[in-house]
Write a protein that holds these residues in place. Structure first.
Motif, short mmCIF file in Angstrom:
data_model
loop_
_atom_site.label_atom_id
_atom_site.label_comp_id
_atom_site.label_asym_id
_atom_site.label_seq_id
_atom_site.Cartn_x
_atom_site.Cartn_y
_atom_site.Cartn_z
N LEU A 160 11.78 -14.31 0.34
CA LEU A 160 10.47 -14.96 1.06
C LEU A 160 9.34 -13.33 0.72
O LEU A 160 8.87 -13.19 0.60
N PHE A 161 10.17 -12.65 1.52
CA PHE A 161 9.52 -11.18 1.37
C PHE A 161 9.70 -11.01 0.12
O PHE A 161 8.20 -10.33 -0.22
N LEU A 162 9.98 -10.89 -1.44
CA LEU A 162 9.74 -10.14 -2.56
C LEU A 162 8.38 -10.77 -3.05
O LEU A 162 7.98 -11.02 -4.15
N ALA A 163 8.50 -12.40 -2.82
CA ALA A 163 7.60 -13.50 -3.56
C ALA A 163 6.19 -13.46 -2.18
O ALA A 163 5.21 -13.83 -3.37
N SER A 164 6.15 -12.82 -1.38
CA SER A 164 4.70 -12.23 -0.73
C SER A 164 4.93 -10.74 -1.66
O SER A 164 5.24 -9.61 -1.59
N VAL A 165 3.22 -11.14 -2.16
CA VAL A 165 2.85 -10.49 -3.12
C VAL A 165 2.86 -8.72 -3.01
O VAL A 165 3.44 -7.72 -2.57
N PRO A 166 2.33 -8.45 -1.85
CA PRO A 166 2.25 -7.00 -0.62
C PRO A 166 3.11 -6.90 -0.34
O PRO A 166 3.78 -5.51 -0.58
N ILE A 167 4.35 -7.30 -0.61
CA ILE A 167 5.39 -6.70 -0.11
C ILE A 167 5.97 -6.66 -1.17
O ILE A 167 6.87 -4.48 -0.88
N ASP A 168 6.37 -7.14 -2.16
CA ASP A 168 6.99 -7.26 -3.28
C ASP A 168 6.33 -5.52 -3.63
O ASP A 168 7.42 -4.93 -4.36
N VAL A 169 5.22 -5.59 -3.99
CA VAL A 169 4.28 -4.28 -4.21
C VAL A 169 5.33 -2.52 -3.82
O VAL A 169 5.39 -1.99 -4.59
N HIS A 170 5.41 -2.85 -2.56
CA HIS A 170 6.05 -1.91 -1.54
C HIS A 170 7.50 -1.26 -2.15
O HIS A 170 8.17 -0.73 -2.19
N VAL A 171 8.79 -3.46 -2.75
CA VAL A 171 9.74 -3.27 -2.97
C VAL A 171 10.14 -2.98 -3.59
O VAL A 171 12.00 -3.03 -4.48
N GLN A 172 9.48 -3.13 -4.91
CA GLN A 172 9.48 -4.11 -5.73
C GLN A 172 10.89 -2.54 -6.43
O GLN A 172 10.65 -1.55 -7.12
N ASP A 173 11.25 -3.14 -7.68
CA ASP A 173 12.21 -1.79 -8.45
C ASP A 173 12.55 -1.00 -7.41
O ASP A 173 13.21 0.30 -7.90
N THR A 174 13.06 -1.75 -5.86
CA THR A 174 13.99 -0.69 -5.41
C THR A 174 14.97 -0.96 -4.81
O THR A 174 15.44 -2.22 -5.41
N TYR A 175 15.63 -0.49 -4.39
CA TYR A 175 17.32 -0.99 -3.49
C TYR A 175 17.10 -2.23 -2.37
O TYR A 175 18.26 -3.03 -2.73
N PHE A 176 15.90 -2.62 -2.22
CA PHE A 176 15.20 -3.62 -1.39
C PHE A 176 16.19 -5.04 -2.16
O PHE A 176 16.66 -5.96 -2.05
N THR A 207 28.49 -3.72 1.76
CA THR A 207 28.02 -2.57 0.43
C THR A 207 26.54 -3.27 0.92
O THR A 207 25.62 -1.57 -0.44
N PHE A 208 25.87 -4.52 0.95
CA PHE A 208 24.44 -4.63 0.32
C PHE A 208 23.62 -4.64 1.43
O PHE A 208 22.44 -4.28 0.73
N PHE A 209 23.99 -5.02 2.17
CA PHE A 209 22.89 -4.51 3.17
C PHE A 209 22.66 -3.37 4.07
O PHE A 209 21.34 -3.45 3.72
N PRO A 210 23.31 -1.95 3.75
CA PRO A 210 22.12 -0.95 3.52
C PRO A 210 21.00 -0.82 2.39
O PRO A 210 20.72 0.16 2.57
N GLN A 211 21.58 -1.67 1.38
CA GLN A 211 20.73 -1.50 0.53
C GLN A 211 19.14 -1.91 0.50
O GLN A 211 18.67 -1.61 0.39
N PHE A 212 19.34 -3.06 1.54
CA PHE A 212 18.23 -3.14 1.79
C PHE A 212 16.83 -1.99 2.71
O PHE A 212 15.98 -2.35 2.76
N ILE A 213 17.70 -1.70 3.85
CA ILE A 213 17.86 -0.81 4.30
C ILE A 213 16.62 0.64 3.34
O ILE A 213 16.06 1.07 3.76
N ALA A 214 17.74 1.05 2.46
CA ALA A 214 17.27 1.82 1.67
C ALA A 214 16.29 2.03 1.03
O ALA A 214 15.00 2.02 0.38
N GLY A 215 15.70 0.45 0.47
CA GLY A 215 14.70 0.29 -0.32
C GLY A 215 13.53 0.01 0.14
O GLY A 215 12.65 0.19 0.09
N TYR A 216 14.06 -0.34 1.43
CA TYR A 216 12.54 -0.47 2.43
C TYR A 216 11.68 1.19 2.81
O TYR A 216 10.45 0.70 2.64
N PHE A 230 18.38 9.26 2.15
CA PHE A 230 18.66 8.18 1.21
C PHE A 230 20.04 7.86 1.73
O PHE A 230 21.03 7.49 1.31
N GLN A 231 20.68 9.41 1.43
CA GLN A 231 22.15 9.67 1.69
C GLN A 231 23.33 8.67 2.25
O GLN A 231 24.16 8.14 1.93
#
Lengths: 457, 362
Positions: free
Chosen positions: A275-291, A343-352, A366-367
């Protein structure tokens, strides 16, 4: 799994077109070998998306070979889809009506529809890429009047539904496993079926949400955004129905069930971050990131692989005729759940925080998140290897499995383990609805048989 | 604000008008999602413990009748919540889509593997972009090779840079400082080294920084020189013998095309007219212009476009424009001095609610 289970679950002796199935297998192998050859010859440097013009004009690596491999295996996918659809339509045994089909069969059926409708688009797109590379045609090359964005539209028209190809069968498996170990009828069978169909259909119209930052019209982006929110609704329905199925059950915690319960949590996480990614303004921020990486791994790895292992453990006795050591399996299931999240939860934070994808080196802040994620991957590696060990062991030393070790309801348990050459002795007939674990109005009775089986192993 | 709910080390730096809005939606969604996760996980755990095999929990009769009401209930509830989030995010997106008219214009060119930026007065930078705080900045992006993506996490800003096409976006910085500029579309082996910095300065520091930059030709002046050097002026000047349309004053206007269509003169139209002159021929003229496809780089086309636009802004006759660089520097945080503020620099077709090409503006 579909090839083995689909005919079994509807009481058929084989798929509708066994020879097509064999061709499909050869094509799959050929495609795999071609792609492998591309990797061995020196690899490709375009990433899996083959975005043009990088893949057509700028890459000097073995893109053509790899694309050819994907193209060939695409035919294998299409053939399998046709085969499954024909099988479900024509080979159901007497009494197996559409609304008595196990949900796994429904999920394979809807997946096959996606196979048949989406894969040809990918195949044609890949032909165009090959044509541009090898015959110097100008289709996507903007320097000669082509349109690189056209490639992205065609590519995602396949590749978004492809995500559903991976998650729909997983949903089917979970429906089988949860009902069996909760000793309950599925809650809201017809809604579960409609939800599968709705996901498959609406999933075709959401591809644009991969391209919000490509410069598309903001109104087109909003249409795709809206449809992406809508496609989440049937997924939510399924999660609620699985949860409700647990209510008043007789819940056992065998390894398959642990995987299935883990699936519920992981899929919910993955779905909601969608749902975060479906929201255009948030997607613009996190698109192509680790999120994004974290989101689709929660769906395609955490949830799908959990379901895969749930199914593998559930049907292992049926496939091999052997039981595996239950306590090892439970330990692996818990370890895997922990590994997925680490493995994958920290990637949400790194991506955000802004860590882009496909970076081999990154700014120092990001280390810490990358280290956490890497250590999670190590845990996952161990958890993945454990089933390889004890399942192989069980092939030789496991106790012989009964025909129906879990006291489950499906037709596949009404034959021997492993099934005979033509699946059934005699002609099976279906008299009742699926998941008939208890009379409709009464509570499920305690069932000791599963516990006994656990003791046997 | 809501976003103070997230501990500071989990929050990316927020340094633009847009960032604050995005963060508000993010936190709202986070709260809703957390509630749903807690609900699902809570119910699963409760049921799993309470109804574990052989537990003494009362199970009683199965209330099979209510199943349908439950289904419709939670379908409607999730649909309502999801559509609400959509509406919230969409309204923020629409409201912030168009940059203010007085935005500073920066041209960005991505190439393997660097970012080249050029400010309104011709200041050129590589992998750096200096902007004043508090002023809206409009970015016009393109690429020289493959697709890149211009990403400034602190501004919540991302836009692809496409070869042979122009995309645009805008931001308004709210805090001075140095921020990451990253490429987020895989573009080859050194993709992860395609990094830069955006430096947000106080307006007076920015003005000083501008004066310290080596004297360079303005973009429009470069365009003027190209205009005669590449032979454009031979046909498009007022006194020319060749029958070609004059370009004076056409910026932002609608011009009639062959076949009765109208075209709006903007960046895209000028670019198309240079690269594919046969496609949209102005009514009453012969299609005699040769294509400049492959003969002019993106940067040169941008310079020519800037020249044609400034010719319009100053109501000067094309060809006799004598631009001094200083006249085109926008004072930081203030609208340009030359009347451009009254006129939209954007194609009206791109502004929601604006009249379509051919209509008279109200």
């Amino acid at each position: 799994m579909g090839n083995f289970l689909l005919p079994l679950m509807i009481g058929a002796r084989n798929l509708a077109f066994p020879k097509l199935n064999l061709i499909s297998w050869y094509l799959n192998m050929a495609g795999g070998l071609l792609t492998l050859a591309a990797v061995l010859a020196g690899g490709i440097d375009t990433g899996w998306t083959f975005y043009v013009p990088y893949s057509t004009v700028f890459s000097n690596t073995f893109v053509t070979l790899a694309v050819l491999g994907v193209f060939v295996s695409g035919f294998s996918t299409i053939a399998t889809g046709v085969n499954f659809i024909a099988t479900v339509h024509y080979l159901r045994v007497p009494g197996m009506t559409w609304f008595r089909l196990p949900l796994f069969v429904w999920s394979m059926y809807t997946t096959s529809l996606i196979f048949v409708l989406a894969t040809p688009v990918l195949a044609l797109t890949l032909v165009l890429v090959i044509a541009e590379r090898s015959f110097n045609l100008s289709i996507f090359d903007p320097a000669r009047g082509g349109d690189p964005i056209l490639f992205q539209h065609l590519f995602w028209f396949y590749s978004h539904p492809a995500v559903y190809i991976m998650i729909l069968p997983a949903m089917g498996v979970i429906s089988e496993v949860i009902t069996c170990y909760a000793r309950r009828r599925i809650f809201g069978y017809s809604f579960m079926v409609y939800a599968l169909v709705a996901i498959a259909v609406i999933g075709f119209f959401t591809w644009g949400h991969h391209m919000f930052t490509s410069g598309m019209s903001p109104f087109a982006a909003l249409v795709f955004s809206f449809l992406s929110f809508i496609v989440a609704v049937p997924s939510a329905i399924k999660v609620f129905n699985w949860t409700a199925t647990l209510y008043r059950g007789q819940i056992g915690f065998e390894s398959s069930m642990l995987y299935a319960l883990g699936f519920l949590g992981l899929f919910t996480m993955g779905g909601l971050t969608g749902l975060f990614l479906a929201s255009v303004p948030i997607d613009v921020h996190v698109q192509d990131t680790y999120f994004v990486v974290a989101h689709f791994h929660y769906i395609m790895v955490d949830a799908s692989v959990s379901a895969y292992f749930a199914g593998l453990h559930f049907w292992w006795p049926k496939v091999t005729g052997r039981m595996y050591p239950e306590s090892w399996a439970r330990f692996a299931a818990l370890l895997m759940f922990f590994g997925f999240n680490l493995t994958f939860f920290p990637q949400f934070i790194a991506g955000y925080l802004g860590m882009p994808r496909r970076y081999y080196t990154y700014p120092p802040e990001f280390q810490v998140w990358n280290v956490l994620s890497s250590s999670g991957a190590a845990v996952l590696a161990v958890a993945y290897l454990m089933p390889l060990g004890y399942l192989t062991w069980s092939l030789f030393y496991g106790t012989r499995a009964l025909n129906d070790p879990w006291n489950a309801s499906g037709l596949e348990w009404r034959t021997t383990s492993p099934p005979p050459r033509e699946n059934f002795f005699g002609n099976p007939e279906v008299l009742g609805s699926p998941y008939d674990y208890h009379p409709k109005s009464a509570a499920p009775a305690e069932d000791d048989r599963i516990a006994e089986q656990g003791a046997l192993t | 604000m809501l976003d103070s709910l997230i501990p500071a080390f989990l929050r990316p730096e927020s340094a633009s008008v847009q960032a604050a809005k995005v963060d508000a939606i993010f936190v709202g969604l986070l709260l809703i999602s957390s509630a749903i996760v807690l609900l699902v996980v809570g119910l699963v755990l409760t049921f799993a413990i309470r109804f574990r095999r052989g537990s003494p929990a009362k199970r009683g009769e199965m209330p099979s009748v209510v199943s349908r009401e439950f289904e419709i209930g939670w379908t409607a509830a999730t649909l309502f919540i999801f559509v609400f989030i959509f509406w919230w995010a969409a309204s923020v997106e629409i409201a912030a889509f168009s940059p203010p008219n007085d935005a500073i214009e920066i041209h960005v060119v991505g190439k393997q593997w660097m970012w080249k930026t050029q400010g309104p007065s011709g200041t050129r930078e590589i992998n750096e972009l200096h902007v004043p705080v508090g002023a809206p900045v409009r970015l016009l992006l393109t690429s020289q090779d493959v697709i890149h993506s211009f990403y400034v996490p602190a501004f919540r800003l991302k836009r692809n840079a496409l070869p042979y096409q122009q995309t645009e976006t805008w931001f308004q910085a709210t805090k001075t400082g140095t921020y990451h500029l990253l490429c987020t579309e895989y573009c080859g082996i050194d993709h992860s080294r395609m990094l830069g910095r955006v430096i947000v300065m106080e307006p007076q520091d920015y003005a000083q920084w501008l004066t310290r930059q080596p004297e360079r030709d303005g973009l429009a002046e470069l365009g003027e020189r190209l205009f005669s050097a590449r032979g454009c002026s031979g046909c498009h000047n007022a006194g020319s013998k060749v029958h070609a349309p004059s370009l004076a004053g056409i910026w932002g206007q609608s011009v009639p095309l062959d076949g009765g269509r109208m075209a709006n003169v903007d960046e895209a139209y000028i670019r198309d007219s240079i690269l594919q002159p046969q496609r949209d021929v102005v009514a009453g003229y012969e299609p005699i212009m040769p294509s400049y496809e492959g003969k002019l780089s993106d940067g040169k086309i941008q310079a020519l476009t800037a020249y044609i636009r400034h010719g319009t802004d100053r109501f000067d006759l094309i060809g006799s424009l004598n631009l001094a660089p200083a006249q085109n520097i926008c004072a930081p945080g203030e609208p340009p001095q030359d009347g451009a503020a009254n006129q939209t620099l954007r194609s009206p077709a791109m502004v929601p609610g604006a009249p379509a090409a051919g209509e008279t503006p109200p």
